[in-house]
Scaffold this motif. Structure first.
Motif, PDB file in Angstrom:
ATOM      1  N   SER A  60       0.975  -1.330   0.156  1.00 37.73           N
ATOM      2  CA  SER A  60       0.112   0.042   0.068  1.00 37.73           C
ATOM      3  C   SER A  60       0.898   1.189  -0.120  1.00 37.73           C
ATOM      4  CB  SER A  60      -1.041  -0.006   1.219  1.00 37.73           C
ATOM      5  OG  SER A  60      -0.416   0.283   2.332  1.00 37.73           O
ATOM      6  N   ILE A  61       0.406   2.221  -0.756  1.00 35.65           N
ATOM      7  CA  ILE A  61       0.955   3.671  -0.736  1.00 35.65           C
ATOM      8  C   ILE A  61       0.884   4.243   0.668  1.00 35.65           C
ATOM      9  CG2 ILE A  61       0.510   5.944  -1.535  1.00 35.65           C
ATOM     10  CD1 ILE A  61      -0.079   4.569  -4.081  1.00 35.65           C
ATOM     11  N   GLY A  62      -0.288   3.827   1.638  1.00 37.96           N
ATOM     12  CA  GLY A  62      -0.091   4.003   2.993  1.00 37.96           C
ATOM     13  C   GLY A  62       0.620   3.693   4.024  1.00 37.96           C
ATOM     14  N   LYS A  63       1.515   2.699   3.577  1.00 40.84           N
ATOM     15  CA  LYS A  63       2.652   2.298   4.137  1.00 40.84           C
ATOM     16  C   LYS A  63       3.934   3.262   4.065  1.00 40.84           C
ATOM     17  CE  LYS A  63       4.906  -0.583   7.043  1.00 40.84           C
ATOM     18  NZ  LYS A  63       4.708  -0.907   8.194  1.00 40.84           N
TER      19      LYS A  63
ATOM     20  N   ILE B 276      -9.711  12.273  -2.036  1.00 42.11           N
ATOM     21  CA  ILE B 276      -8.610  13.530  -2.574  1.00 42.11           C
ATOM     22  C   ILE B 276      -7.433  12.566  -2.913  1.00 42.11           C
ATOM     23  CG2 ILE B 276      -7.021  15.148  -1.814  1.00 42.11           C
ATOM     24  CD1 ILE B 276      -9.423  16.157   0.136  1.00 42.11           C
ATOM     25  N   GLY B 277      -6.667  12.711  -4.137  1.00 43.63           N
ATOM     26  CA  GLY B 277      -5.940  11.999  -4.515  1.00 43.63           C
ATOM     27  C   GLY B 277      -4.291  12.359  -4.018  1.00 43.63           C
ATOM     28  N   ILE B 278      -4.153  13.677  -3.883  1.00 38.83           N
ATOM     29  CA  ILE B 278      -2.920  13.956  -3.083  1.00 38.83           C
ATOM     30  C   ILE B 278      -3.202  15.111  -2.276  1.00 38.83           C
ATOM     31  CG2 ILE B 278      -0.658  15.297  -3.418  1.00 38.83           C
ATOM     32  CD1 ILE B 278      -0.854  14.422  -6.426  1.00 38.83           C
ATOM     33  N   ALA B 279      -2.897  14.557  -0.982  1.00 43.89           N
ATOM     34  CA  ALA B 279      -3.400  15.387   0.243  1.00 43.89           C
ATOM     35  C   ALA B 279      -2.199  15.970   1.038  1.00 43.89           C
ATOM     36  CB  ALA B 279      -4.419  14.972   1.209  1.00 43.89           C
ATOM     37  N   LEU B 280      -1.890  17.178   0.661  1.00 41.96           N
ATOM     38  CA  LEU B 280      -0.658  17.928   1.366  1.00 41.96           C
ATOM     39  C   LEU B 280      -1.113  19.017   2.375  1.00 41.96           C
ATOM     40  CD1 LEU B 280       1.848  18.197  -1.639  1.00 41.96           C
ATOM     41  CD2 LEU B 280       1.729  16.265  -0.028  1.00 41.96           C
ATOM     42  N   ASP B 281      -0.965  18.558   3.547  1.00 42.06           N
ATOM     43  CA  ASP B 281      -1.487  19.379   4.777  1.00 42.06           C
ATOM     44  C   ASP B 281      -0.146  19.909   5.592  1.00 42.06           C
ATOM     45  OD1 ASP B 281      -2.744  21.194   6.645  1.00 42.06           O
ATOM     46  OD2 ASP B 281      -4.272  19.808   6.993  1.00 42.06           O
ATOM     47  N   GLY B 282       0.302  21.116   5.574  1.00 40.69           N
ATOM     48  CA  GLY B 282       1.372  21.488   6.320  1.00 40.69           C
ATOM     49  C   GLY B 282       2.785  20.582   6.041  1.00 40.69           C
ATOM     50  N   LYS B 283       2.796  20.184   4.527  1.00 40.98           N
ATOM     51  CA  LYS B 283       3.856  19.418   4.112  1.00 40.98           C
ATOM     52  C   LYS B 283       4.443  20.092   3.140  1.00 40.98           C
ATOM     53  CE  LYS B 283       2.578  16.046   6.789  1.00 40.98           C
ATOM     54  NZ  LYS B 283       2.385  16.715   7.852  1.00 40.98           N
TER      55      LYS B 283
ATOM     56  N   ALA C 278     -10.349   5.906  -6.108  1.00 39.14           N
ATOM     57  CA  ALA C 278     -11.228   5.929  -4.857  1.00 39.14           C
ATOM     58  C   ALA C 278     -10.264   5.994  -3.639  1.00 39.14           C
ATOM     59  CB  ALA C 278     -11.873   4.605  -5.048  1.00 39.14           C
ATOM     60  N   PRO C 279      -9.477   6.912  -3.668  1.00 41.71           N
ATOM     61  CA  PRO C 279      -8.844   7.166  -2.378  1.00 41.71           C
ATOM     62  C   PRO C 279      -9.508   7.617  -1.032  1.00 41.71           C
ATOM     63  CG  PRO C 279      -8.462   9.034  -3.685  1.00 41.71           C
ATOM     64  CD  PRO C 279      -9.194   8.191  -4.395  1.00 41.71           C
ATOM     65  N   ALA C 280      -9.226   7.276   0.202  1.00 43.75           N
ATOM     66  CA  ALA C 280     -10.103   7.657   1.373  1.00 43.75           C
ATOM     67  C   ALA C 280      -9.896   9.115   1.494  1.00 43.75           C
ATOM     68  CB  ALA C 280      -9.219   6.947   2.429  1.00 43.75           C
TER      69      ALA C 280
ATOM     70  N   PRO D 203      -4.573   7.489  -0.772  1.00 44.28           N
ATOM     71  CA  PRO D 203      -3.868   8.681  -1.400  1.00 44.28           C
ATOM     72  C   PRO D 203      -2.680   9.095  -1.154  1.00 44.28           C
ATOM     73  CG  PRO D 203      -4.872   9.261   0.699  1.00 44.28           C
ATOM     74  CD  PRO D 203      -5.061   7.608   0.404  1.00 44.28           C
ATOM     75  N   ILE D 204      -2.039   9.977  -1.816  1.00 47.51           N
ATOM     76  CA  ILE D 204      -0.630  10.348  -1.497  1.00 47.51           C
ATOM     77  C   ILE D 204      -0.905  11.405  -0.286  1.00 47.51           C
ATOM     78  CG2 ILE D 204       1.649  11.701  -2.151  1.00 47.51           C
ATOM     79  CD1 ILE D 204       1.092   8.926  -3.590  1.00 47.51           C
ATOM     80  N   LYS D 205      -0.359  10.916   0.750  1.00 44.36           N
ATOM     81  CA  LYS D 205      -0.593  11.815   2.189  1.00 44.36           C
ATOM     82  C   LYS D 205       0.502  11.561   3.017  1.00 44.36           C
ATOM     83  CE  LYS D 205      -4.472  12.939   5.294  1.00 44.36           C
ATOM     84  NZ  LYS D 205      -5.814  12.725   5.882  1.00 44.36           N
ATOM     85  N   PRO D 206       1.667  12.076   2.824  1.00 45.61           N
ATOM     86  CA  PRO D 206       2.778  11.667   3.496  1.00 45.61           C
ATOM     87  C   PRO D 206       2.565  12.237   4.843  1.00 45.61           C
ATOM     88  CG  PRO D 206       3.216  13.540   2.229  1.00 45.61           C
ATOM     89  CD  PRO D 206       2.029  13.070   1.979  1.00 45.61           C
TER      90      PRO D 206
END
Length: 191
Positions: free
Chosen positions: A46-49, A102-109, A97-99, A70-73
């Motif tokens: 998973s990308i989540g990992k 949102i496909g890429i979620a950058l918040d404070g990154k 179908a990301p959680a 999603p891409i959510k580092p």
């Protein structure tokens, strides 16, 4: 210089150089999140990992297939040491179908790079599995390049907000945001 000092110096040098450049990791549909992710044979599933574990300078190569993460580092990169999400050469990973839709979620990154991925909501407008392709909130110096974005519900295909600055979108393709066939507000590609 004694032989022991030379060996100690070389070990320290190798450690510092590898820490400066970061590590490579792999994600594959046939992987296992309990693996170490360090090569195709021990890829994560998973990308989540990858989101959880990547740190400044690391790159994750994502293999062929459809992913629902999603891409959510969790972490940011640093100047000259991006955290990079990249398609394996010649392969087409698709985020659908990301959680959170949102496909890429950058918040404070900051210092995150996305290269060569496809984000596909699969259906038009309100039936799309993606609401927004990208959200960037209070995030800086990120690069999204060579990627394809298809089918999002709309209002904002890409939303950049809350003081974000120096973010780059390079050589990307965007298709089918919102609804082109009704009088509904169709939204904006970039907001």
């Amino acid at each position: 210089m004694s032989r022991q000092n030379v060996i100690t110096f070389l070990m320290l040098y190798v450690f510092l150089v590898s820490a400066a450049y970061g590590a490579n990791f792999y994600v594959s549909k046939n992987g296992n999140d309990k693996s170490d992710g360090k090569d195709n044979g021990s890829a994560w599933q998973s990308i989540g990992k990858a989101n959880e574990l990547l740190k400044a300078g690391d790159t994750v190569f994502i293999g062929e297939g459809e992913y629902n993460d999603p891409i959510k580092p969790t972490n940011s990169g640093s100047s000259g040491r991006y955290i990079t999400y990249k398609a394996v050469s010649g392969e087409q990973p698709i985020i659908t179908a990301p959680a959170g839709k949102i496909g890429i979620a950058l918040d404070g990154k900051s210092y995150i790079k996305v290269d060569g991925l496809t984000f596909d909501g699969k259906k038009l407008y309100k039936s799309a599995s993606i609401t927004s392709w990208v959200t960037v909130y209070n995030s800086h110096y990120n690069i999204i390049q060579n990627s394809t974005f298809k089918y999002a519900q709309g209002w904002a295909g890409v939303e950049i907000n809350n003081g974000s600055h120096h973010n780059k979108f390079l050589n990307n393709s965007f298709f089918s945001l919102g609804d082109l066939n009704t009088e509904d507000d169709k939204g904006d590609l970039f907001m």
